[in-house]
Design a protein around this motif. Sequence first.
Motif: not given
Length: 408
Positions: A30-42, A102-112
């Motif tokens: 949950a903390t990661f999901e919040r922080v990555r949104r603060l930084y604009g990571f999709k 076409q979307f570069a640069p992309m800021k991406l995040s994932v977990h699992g």
Amino acid sequence: MMAKIQTPQAVRGTQDMFGETEERFAHVVATFERVRRLYGFKGLQLPVIEPTAVFSRSLGEATDVVSKEMYSFEDRGGDSITLRPEFTAGIARAYLTNGWQQFAPMKLSVHGPLFRYERPQKGRYRQFHQIDAEIIGAAEPAADVELLVMADQLLKELAINDGVTLQLNTLGDTPSRDAWRAALVGYFNDHKNALSEDSLARLEKNPLRILDSKDPTDRPVADAAPVIDDYLSGEAQDFFGAVTAGLDAAGVAWTRNAALVRGLDYYRHTAFEFVTDRLGAQGTVLGGGRYDGLIENLGGPATPAVGWAAGIERLAMLIEQLPVQQLEAMIVLENDEGLGQAFALLRQLRQAGISADMIATGSPKKRYDKAVKQNPAAILRVNEHGYYGFSGEDTNSPLMNFLKSLAA
Ligand code: ATP
Ligand code: MG
């Protein structure tokens, strides 16, 4: 007599998480999901299975992960499939498959979940989980800085930054790294008789790994080995200088570790690890770096990229204070005739964003005590006449104001 059936065991190196273990895990995510949104990571959702070539081609056949840790199998159609042992290669594959250039640069995040056939021990599992952040298509050192600032903030928000240090190194650009590698191979060949057996094998396949060998036999030779600094091109020096200047400007503390090489072949320029001494031998909680050559190795166009991953279980173990996980409101049902009233009230509370549950079984006398044991902020009594009172501290909290508005 019937033979006793043996209860199946969990697969070695896997965990069933419940209670506090699960709450710690969920808090990290949950903390990661919040922080990555603060930084604009999709966010991304990716397959757990990939064609084996996705990993063998990008990680390199000589890495520990590909040579001995992968869960690979042939599926019923005869294709070689691998349970992902890491995220980066699969993200790079998805980037190419979907034409995300076409979307570069992309800021991406994932977990699992990830899978590696390793010897299970504290902080090391065969199914483990990572949070992961990547910037694809950005060649500038600013991308490296942003990822490190985000990692630093994440550790601070989890309150586990105490005793965790950011160790930073550069592996140079390709010419620097190749020259350094050649010097290392020459040096280690001259000191073969002082190396452990594991390192002799590494010398053939992945000589850089000798530098971070944990075997005491290797340490004297490894510690005196040629350092990358003597082989860095001007460009590579500038790049590293820009990364460290950015970290200093952002107030992120770091230390130089010239022996830090990371396990995977594809790293260039920046390599880093957040390390703690609080987890014994499993001291790396977060690691990453720049992997400008990876997407090309997969058959794509030259694409600069940088990223990091952290083990959720290791982060979760470091958390000292978990946020309290209590229900805010607990309904005590005083008789069965009030069940409809209780259902209605529960729904109202939950729709107002207040966590709530009820105690409707067991002896009516003991229900109130059961509710008290769960330590909710408020206890509400309900019978066939409806809700008729609550106990709890009379504060101005949203919960109490909501209850008062119900009562009014
Ligand atoms: P190590 O040196 O501990 O084996 P690594 O270099 O193989 O780590 P990476 O591939 O960089 O690790 O993965 C990043 C992070 O994932 C690690 O820092 C760690 O927190 C976590 N991790 C890696 N392997 C495992 C595992 N088997 N069990 C639990 N966490 C793991
Ligand atoms: Mg490993």
